[in-house]
Every structure is written in C-alpha cells, then in structure tokens.
Scaffold this motif. Sequence first.
Motif, PDB file in Angstrom:
ATOM      1  N   VAL A 197       0.854  -1.189   0.000  1.00 45.18           N
ATOM      2  CA  VAL A 197       0.000   0.000   0.000  1.00 45.18           C
ATOM      3  C   VAL A 197       0.888   1.237   0.000  1.00 45.18           C
ATOM      4  O   VAL A 197       1.862   1.331   0.743  1.00 45.18           O
ATOM      5  CB  VAL A 197      -0.942   0.019   1.217  1.00 45.18           C
ATOM      6  CG1 VAL A 197      -1.688   1.358   1.291  1.00 45.18           C
ATOM      7  CG2 VAL A 197      -1.951  -1.125   1.125  1.00 45.18           C
ATOM      8  N   LYS A 198       0.537   2.188  -0.847  1.00 43.04           N
ATOM      9  CA  LYS A 198       1.233   3.464  -0.915  1.00 43.04           C
ATOM     10  C   LYS A 198       0.208   4.501  -1.359  1.00 43.04           C
ATOM     11  O   LYS A 198      -0.984   4.224  -1.406  1.00 43.04           O
ATOM     12  CB  LYS A 198       2.401   3.373  -1.899  1.00 43.04           C
ATOM     13  CG  LYS A 198       1.986   2.915  -3.289  1.00 43.04           C
ATOM     14  CD  LYS A 198       3.188   2.679  -4.177  1.00 43.04           C
ATOM     15  CE  LYS A 198       2.745   2.166  -5.543  1.00 43.04           C
ATOM     16  NZ  LYS A 198       3.898   1.886  -6.420  1.00 43.04           N
ATOM     17  N   GLU A 199       0.661   5.689  -1.675  1.00 41.29           N
ATOM     18  CA  GLU A 199      -0.260   6.719  -2.150  1.00 41.29           C
ATOM     19  C   GLU A 199      -0.701   6.420  -3.582  1.00 41.29           C
ATOM     20  O   GLU A 199      -0.011   5.712  -4.314  1.00 41.29           O
ATOM     21  CB  GLU A 199       0.428   8.078  -2.084  1.00 41.29           C
ATOM     22  CG  GLU A 199       0.789   8.495  -0.655  1.00 41.29           C
ATOM     23  CD  GLU A 199       1.675   9.721  -0.623  1.00 41.29           C
ATOM     24  OE1 GLU A 199       1.133  10.838  -0.719  1.00 41.29           O
ATOM     25  OE2 GLU A 199       2.894   9.563  -0.493  1.00 41.29           O
ATOM     26  N   GLY A 200      -1.841   6.965  -3.963  1.00 42.69           N
ATOM     27  CA  GLY A 200      -2.271   6.844  -5.337  1.00 42.69           C
ATOM     28  C   GLY A 200      -3.389   5.868  -5.594  1.00 42.69           C
ATOM     29  O   GLY A 200      -3.724   5.603  -6.744  1.00 42.69           O
ATOM     30  N   TYR A 201      -4.001   5.302  -4.534  1.00 40.44           N
ATOM     31  CA  TYR A 201      -5.097   4.359  -4.719  1.00 40.44           C
ATOM     32  C   TYR A 201      -6.463   5.008  -4.521  1.00 40.44           C
ATOM     33  O   TYR A 201      -7.439   4.345  -4.193  1.00 40.44           O
ATOM     34  CB  TYR A 201      -4.930   3.149  -3.798  1.00 40.44           C
ATOM     35  CG  TYR A 201      -3.694   2.348  -4.124  1.00 40.44           C
ATOM     36  CD1 TYR A 201      -3.325   2.120  -5.441  1.00 40.44           C
ATOM     37  CD2 TYR A 201      -2.879   1.829  -3.123  1.00 40.44           C
ATOM     38  CE1 TYR A 201      -2.178   1.401  -5.759  1.00 40.44           C
ATOM     39  CE2 TYR A 201      -1.746   1.103  -3.428  1.00 40.44           C
ATOM     40  CZ  TYR A 201      -1.399   0.894  -4.740  1.00 40.44           C
ATOM     41  OH  TYR A 201      -0.274   0.181  -5.063  1.00 40.44           O
ATOM     42  N   GLY A 202      -6.517   6.322  -4.727  1.00 41.56           N
ATOM     43  CA  GLY A 202      -7.783   7.026  -4.772  1.00 41.56           C
ATOM     44  C   GLY A 202      -8.303   7.061  -6.196  1.00 41.56           C
ATOM     45  O   GLY A 202      -7.849   6.305  -7.054  1.00 41.56           O
TER      46      GLY A 202
END
Length: 514
Positions: A98-103
């Motif tokens: 998991v990291k940023e950018g899964y919106g």
Amino acid sequence: MEIKRKHRFAFLGATALLAGACIAFPTVTLSAKAVTSEEKTIDMYLIAGQSNAAGYSSKGEPFGGVFENVRYAGEVDRNRTSGRVAHSLLTYPFEPAVKEGYGYMADCIGPEYGIAEKLNENYKGGHKALVFKSAAGGTGLRNSTHGGNESFGNWYPRSQWHGASVNPSNPMGLQYQWFVDNFTSVYTQLTEHGYTVRVQGMAWMQGEDDLTSPWKYGPLLEAFITDIRTDLVSITNDSALSEMPFVIGEIATSFEKANNTLVPPFIEVQRSVAAKMENVFTVKTDDLIIVDTDGTIKGTDHCHFTRQDSRTLGNRFGEVLLENARWDGAYVSTSEGGTIEKAFNTETKELTVTVKANEGYALKSLTFDGRNVTAQVSNGKYVAQNPRKGVTCEAVFERIKQSFEITYEFNAEEGAVTGSASVEEGKPLSVTVTPKEGYEVESVKFGETELALKDGKFTMDGVTSSGTVKVTFRKKETSGGGCNSAIGGAALGTFAAVAAVSVAAVLIRRKKKN
C-alpha cells in the motif's frame, strides 16, 4: 479520540446463521496445491463507501510511505453504463504494498493509506495483510438515482431487493453487488494461490449522500451490516464473520459547510446502530475540518478531507480494526527446504520455535517479529519469552552447495594441463593448457562441452556435476618461407617439375641444331 470497544470476534455456528438465507454466492475451497495456514496466511481488511472511502483527498504534500507488509486490491468508481473505472486492481498478485495513489486519481488517497500504516508493524514476517477496497463517489445507502448513484449505482442492501434483479441497467444495489463480486474474486484468487485467508473487519465511510434522511438511514445501515456479514460467511465458510468487526466513520461536522446542522442528528443515528449491534463501532471526524467557521475550505474541496485528514481517518479505522482482530498466538512460515513448528508452554508465556532443514539444505535465517535471531538458534530451536500475541516468525532455508571433483586427461609428452581438483556448485571452471614445443591445442572438453578460450585460459561457467576435462594436442606443421609447410612443399614440387620440363626442352632444341 473516543473509540468504543466491544467483545472480540465470536465464533458462531454457520448453520444457525444461514437458516432461511436464500443467497447463492460461490463456496470457495482450497486448491490441491494449498499449503497450511502456518505457512501462508493473509488477513483481509475491507473498505467500502462513497467518495471519502474511495479516495478523493489530494490537498497537501505527498507522504511517500510504502507499507510493504500490506498488499492492496480494489476498484474505485466503476461506471455502471460505460464500464470505465478510476482504477481496478483485482488480479493476483495485486499490488505488493500500500502506498499513495489508490484514490480516484493518481495523486489522491483514501483511508487505505492510514489503515495500512497502522497494520504494517503487526505483519512482519510471513503473516501478511491485504487491504481490499470497493467504493464509488457520491453513492447512497438508499435506493437513490441522483448524483453518483446515477453514474455508479447505490449501496441498497441485498435484503431490500425482494427478489428483483441487480444489473448495470439500474442503479439499485449495484455498488453492493460489485463489492461482493470484487471481494469474491480477490478471495478466490488468494485461496487458489495457496493462502489461508482470514477477514478481520470492515471500514465504512459513507452517509453524506443520505444526510437528509437519517430516519431511513438507520434501518438501512443495520440491514446492510447484517447482509454483508451474511454474504461474507457464505463466500468464505467462516462463521465468525457473522459478527465481523464493522467500523463506521462518522460524517464530518464541517462537511459542505462549518457546523452543518444536518450532521449531528445523522451521527446520532450512526452511533445508535453501533450501540445496538455487536462488534459495530464508530470513529470520530469532528476535528477533521473540511470547511472552517470563516468559510475557508481547508479540505481538498468542500466535501473531502485533506490528505493528512484522510490519513488520520485511516489510522483511526486501523486502530479499531487491530484492536478487534482475531489473532493466533503466533504465525510461522518457511521457505522451501525445511520445516518450522511452534509450541507454547502451558502458561503461553514461552514460545519455542523449531526449525529443521531438509536433506541438502541449511537454515539461512530465522526472523522473529522482524528481528534476525539466527545466531540464537541452538539445536534447531529458538525460545522467546512472553511474545506478543500474533507475533510472526519466518525461516529461510538455502541449498547446500556441493563441491564437484574434476579430473584431467591429457598426454603429458605433448603438453601440461593445470586446474582445480574440485569446483563449488555453480562456480566457473578455469583450465590452463601449455603445449610443449612442436605441439598446439586441438580441443579442450568437459564431457561433451567445449571450453572457451578467454584471457589465455579455457573456461566453462556454472559447473553442475563432477567430470573429466579432456585435452587433446596435435603436432604443429613444419613451415618454410613464412608459408604453411604443406603448402610450401607442394609449391616447391611444382616449381621443380616446371624447371625440369624447361631444361629438357632446351636440350631437345640444341640436339635439333646439330
């Protein structure tokens, strides 16, 4: 932050739960290749809801975190008519961390970031977690057709469909059905790849679309929680999910405007549902300001949290989910080449981990709760005092490399050969060949493999067996006048023959004159 705690996951009989339930989700069984839960275990944490769950938060500087112990799978904003999605990551092995950018856009996040941040430290070693999200912006729990419901469908609970069909031609219950379908797909793929999967709980951030109808929302939310739990039991055969922890994110009091008067009575409904149902909780958001009292928009926009507030919300979800998760005393896992076993003493205060390498293998490392404890292994055992519940221990084995015997076959009267008498598995073989005067190298072979001449030596990469290097020499041909001896001899013979013919011709002419 106030967090309610209730009793932990209870294990109920599936028969009593499913009596009278008329649902037909697929039953998932482990494949023949599946390994035991001790070797390959993964915990799933679920997220659903509308835009603040889907991830519309982009305001603020990036965090840069990557949570390697928590995978991600999910889908955001699938359009019911065109089929377009903001992102769809539903194929194994999914996203490794998991990291940023899964919106809904690459620069956006949802609560998955903060949840993973909380989970990460609890999943060291072979026991991993996966955050699964299925959500869409502007979607309601009521059977509504306006706004995001028109584009993506709504969350209308299954028990309210009363036999009606659910399909993309109608918004009714479409988000609910897609959540179940997406979950089933991810769960099935994990089991087919040998994982024992345990669903630990669900985070629900939704309600903004239903703010004007709190009296309808309460009964629908109860039905939704009951339906989703029942369907998950049917899919997983895990009866404990009938009381799966379900965490409700309270609607921000500054949603759309500061001190939104529609929010407090709605929050009371959310809290009343949590008070009425087992293992249902709420987390506060009143300090996560979207629109300030002076009208300043502090959020990403007037409806959505900043990146930091979305992260904070995720952290709060993660805390409650971890607090109410089901934990074994310890999780152990191993690579190929050996076995690992765990055993607690009767007081469960001492944990003994036993590792045993298979023939041809050796223990490379033993990691306990993220620490390398290989040096503390004695007679194949590692002992830990008072380990935390849910601790992980991972053994890694490696093949013992053999040394292969190398022999040499050559005629010592024609030259010399030197090389190693043994070579470690996988290492190169290098041979020096020195012909005696008058000889040269004809061939250098290891079995049927011709060695290559490189930097003055004959070499072969990656020895995998014992064998013989056979070197053959040959005599050098005699040379003259800078030419090859055979060619030179032939030329000389030709020259002599021509010369003899010429002399004979001269003699014949002279005889005729006389």
